[in-house]
Enzyme design. Sequence first.
Site, PDB file in Angstrom:
ATOM      1  N   ALA A   1      38.544  18.101  35.067  1.00 38.44           N
ATOM      2  CA  ALA A   1      37.911  17.558  36.263  1.00 38.44           C
ATOM      3  C   ALA A   1      37.209  18.705  36.974  1.00 38.44           C
ATOM      4  O   ALA A   1      37.610  19.866  36.852  1.00 38.44           O
ATOM      5  CB  ALA A   1      38.979  16.945  37.162  1.00 38.44           C
TER       6      ALA A   1
ATOM      7  N   GLY B   1      41.407  17.091  32.530  1.00 40.17           N
ATOM      8  CA  GLY B   1      40.683  15.833  32.340  1.00 40.17           C
ATOM      9  C   GLY B   1      39.911  15.785  31.029  1.00 40.17           C
ATOM     10  O   GLY B   1      39.657  14.700  30.493  1.00 40.17           O
TER      11      GLY B   1
ATOM     12  N   GLU C   1      42.383  14.667  28.591  1.00 45.58           N
ATOM     13  CA  GLU C   1      42.691  13.270  28.919  1.00 45.58           C
ATOM     14  C   GLU C   1      41.564  12.338  28.474  1.00 45.58           C
ATOM     15  O   GLU C   1      41.811  11.241  27.978  1.00 45.58           O
ATOM     16  CB  GLU C   1      42.951  13.151  30.428  1.00 45.58           C
ATOM     17  CG  GLU C   1      44.217  13.905  30.834  1.00 45.58           C
ATOM     18  CD  GLU C   1      44.406  14.009  32.346  1.00 45.58           C
ATOM     19  OE1 GLU C   1      43.516  14.582  33.020  1.00 45.58           O
ATOM     20  OE2 GLU C   1      45.420  13.512  32.855  1.00 45.58           O
TER      21      GLU C   1
ATOM     22  N   GLU D   1      46.788  21.554  34.765  1.00 39.57           N
ATOM     23  CA  GLU D   1      46.768  21.120  36.173  1.00 39.57           C
ATOM     24  C   GLU D   1      47.826  21.804  37.026  1.00 39.57           C
ATOM     25  O   GLU D   1      47.593  22.117  38.195  1.00 39.57           O
ATOM     26  CB  GLU D   1      46.952  19.597  36.266  1.00 39.57           C
ATOM     27  CG  GLU D   1      45.737  18.781  35.841  1.00 39.57           C
ATOM     28  CD  GLU D   1      45.702  18.437  34.364  1.00 39.57           C
ATOM     29  OE1 GLU D   1      46.436  19.068  33.571  1.00 39.57           O
ATOM     30  OE2 GLU D   1      44.942  17.524  34.002  1.00 39.57           O
TER      31      GLU D   1
HETATM   32  C1  HXC Z   1      34.480  23.223  37.796  1.00 39.75           C
HETATM   33  C2  HXC Z   1      34.323  24.718  36.044  1.00 39.75           C
HETATM   34  C3  HXC Z   1      35.479  24.179  35.443  1.00 39.75           C
HETATM   35  C4  HXC Z   1      36.127  23.080  36.109  1.00 39.75           C
HETATM   36  C5  HXC Z   1      34.762  25.780  34.214  1.00 39.75           C
HETATM   37  N1  HXC Z   1      33.919  25.703  35.245  1.00 39.75           N
HETATM   38  N2  HXC Z   1      35.725  24.858  34.306  1.00 39.75           N
HETATM   39  N3  HXC Z   1      33.847  24.242  37.212  1.00 39.75           N
HETATM   40  N4  HXC Z   1      35.585  22.653  37.280  1.00 39.75           N
HETATM   41  N5  HXC Z   1      37.199  22.474  35.596  1.00 39.75           N
HETATM   42  C6  HXC Z   1      32.740  26.548  35.507  1.00 39.75           C
HETATM   43  C7  HXC Z   1      33.138  27.929  35.965  1.00 39.75           C
HETATM   44  O1  HXC Z   1      33.417  27.907  37.348  1.00 39.75           O
HETATM   45  C8  HXC Z   1      31.909  28.724  35.641  1.00 39.75           C
HETATM   46  O2  HXC Z   1      30.923  28.461  36.605  1.00 39.75           O
HETATM   47  C9  HXC Z   1      31.431  28.090  34.332  1.00 39.75           C
HETATM   48  O3  HXC Z   1      32.036  26.781  34.293  1.00 39.75           O
HETATM   49  C10 HXC Z   1      31.881  28.842  33.119  1.00 39.75           C
HETATM   50  O4  HXC Z   1      33.288  29.026  33.179  1.00 39.75           O
HETATM   51  P1  HXC Z   1      34.004  30.460  33.078  1.00 39.75           P
HETATM   52  O5  HXC Z   1      35.328  30.338  33.735  1.00 39.75           O
HETATM   53  O6  HXC Z   1      33.100  31.549  33.527  1.00 39.75           O
HETATM   54  O7  HXC Z   1      34.180  30.572  31.484  1.00 39.75           O
HETATM   55  P2  HXC Z   1      35.318  31.344  30.671  1.00 39.75           P
HETATM   56  O8  HXC Z   1      35.618  32.659  31.314  1.00 39.75           O
HETATM   57  O9  HXC Z   1      34.886  31.296  29.254  1.00 39.75           O
HETATM   58  O10 HXC Z   1      36.638  30.432  30.839  1.00 39.75           O
HETATM   59  C11 HXC Z   1      36.656  29.127  30.357  1.00 39.75           C
HETATM   60  C12 HXC Z   1      37.905  28.365  30.903  1.00 39.75           C
HETATM   61  C13 HXC Z   1      37.894  28.439  32.442  1.00 39.75           C
HETATM   62  C14 HXC Z   1      39.175  28.986  30.343  1.00 39.75           C
HETATM   63  C15 HXC Z   1      37.793  26.911  30.410  1.00 39.75           C
HETATM   64  O11 HXC Z   1      36.610  28.047  32.917  1.00 39.75           O
HETATM   65  C16 HXC Z   1      38.894  27.550  33.090  1.00 39.75           C
HETATM   66  O12 HXC Z   1      40.098  27.887  33.121  1.00 39.75           O
HETATM   67  N6  HXC Z   1      38.483  26.418  33.647  1.00 39.75           N
HETATM   68  C17 HXC Z   1      39.336  25.526  34.368  1.00 39.75           C
HETATM   69  C18 HXC Z   1      40.190  24.757  33.434  1.00 39.75           C
HETATM   70  C19 HXC Z   1      41.117  23.810  34.173  1.00 39.75           C
HETATM   71  O13 HXC Z   1      41.980  24.256  34.943  1.00 39.75           O
HETATM   72  N7  HXC Z   1      40.964  22.501  33.975  1.00 39.75           N
HETATM   73  C20 HXC Z   1      41.801  21.505  34.593  1.00 39.75           C
HETATM   74  C21 HXC Z   1      41.142  21.011  35.826  1.00 39.75           C
HETATM   75  S1  HXC Z   1      42.202  19.901  36.709  1.00 39.75           S
HETATM   76  P3  HXC Z   1      30.160  29.657  37.355  1.00 39.75           P
HETATM   77  O14 HXC Z   1      29.281  28.945  38.346  1.00 39.75           O
HETATM   78  O15 HXC Z   1      31.208  30.506  37.954  1.00 39.75           O
HETATM   79  O16 HXC Z   1      29.394  30.340  36.243  1.00 39.75           O
HETATM   80  C22 HXC Z   1      41.991  18.410  35.977  1.00 39.75           C
HETATM   81  C23 HXC Z   1      42.686  17.252  36.653  1.00 39.75           C
HETATM   82  C24 HXC Z   1      42.364  15.928  36.000  1.00 39.75           C
HETATM   83  O17 HXC Z   1      41.305  18.287  35.035  1.00 39.75           O
HETATM   84  C25 HXC Z   1      42.829  14.771  36.823  1.00 39.75           C
HETATM   85  C26 HXC Z   1      41.817  14.232  37.776  1.00 39.75           C
HETATM   86  C27 HXC Z   1      42.162  12.917  38.389  1.00 39.75           C
END
Ligand code: HXC
Length: 257
Positions: free
Chosen positions: A65, A108, A111, A131
């Site tokens: 998400a 997400g 999911e 999460e």
């Molecule tokens: C918003 C995101 C994002 C996310 C990545 N980006 N994941 N933006 N939401 N979930 C953006 C980063 O901010 C960055 O933008 C660009 O994408 C590239 O990501 P980097 O982090 O620079 O890449 P990298 O170093 O290769 O790392 C990749 C990664 C990391 C390991 C996937 O991005 C990461 O940990 N992302 C979050 C993963 C996560 O926690 N997902 C769960 C979300 S909660 P900029 O602008 O800085 O370049 C969820 C809840 C679901 O999903 C339920 C909802 C109801």
Amino acid sequence: TQYEHVLTETRGRVGIITLHRPKALNALDEALMNDVVDAARAFDVDAGIGAIVLTGSERAFAAGADIREMAGKSFVDLTTQGIFGRWDEFTAVRTPIVAAVAGYALGGGCELAMMCDFIIAADTATFGQPEITLGVIPGMGGSQRLTRAIGKSKAMDLVLTGRSIDAEEADRIGLVARVVPADALLDEAVGAAERIASMSLPVAIAAKDAVNTAFETTLDEGLRTERRLFAGCFALDDRAEGMAAFSEKRRANFTHR
Ligand code: HXC
């Protein structure tokens, strides 16, 4: 139709939806959700489409998400407006959907892959429910679908530690159906989808319905549903064609596809 955050294409009777928000690793914000749901529904009602492939980029299926969008939400927002309610429309799609996952399928993203009927993974794929590291829990079905897919102990491990697993482990624990080299991913998924699309569509839908019933209800209820769906196949000319083709040692030429 032109969408902002997904690309769509058709190959024969297969509809391909590619998540396309590269700057955010396909993070699922509301606009992306709307595009995915609209594209999937459009393929679902298209009589020329017998199966759908949902895929992302080489680097990310979807990194979850959109955390920036989510960060601004309150308890009241979530309880009164919900968030991501339209994914229910995605799981209501009747046409079989194959997820083709390369790179990150986190939160997400994992999911969403599990909302598809089965997952084909590239050897580069990474799955996880991180999460808890953000102070929340899975919210798009992860705590339920993951547990049913891989069992309690493994689901608890992933959901409580937030650790990621690679494609090999995802294959071993039954989260994915197949693992292939990354450069073969789309061909493999489209090949599977073409094969599904060559079947009788109402029968494929019945098959999907029957397996989903095993996922969603008790054995008794599932067996009753299966029996009804099985009997229902006998109302179709495609059932007669399939069995005639077997006797005549030829490939079935189904009408309803
Ligand atoms: C918003 C995101 C994002 C996310 C990545 N980006 N994941 N933006 N939401 N979930 C953006 C980063 O901010 C960055 O933008 C660009 O994408 C590239 O990501 P980097 O982090 O620079 O890449 P990298 O170093 O290769 O790392 C990749 C990664 C990391 C390991 C996937 O991005 C990461 O940990 N992302 C979050 C993963 C996560 O926690 N997902 C769960 C979300 S909660 P900029 O602008 O800085 O370049 C969820 C809840 C679901 O999903 C339920 C909802 C109801």
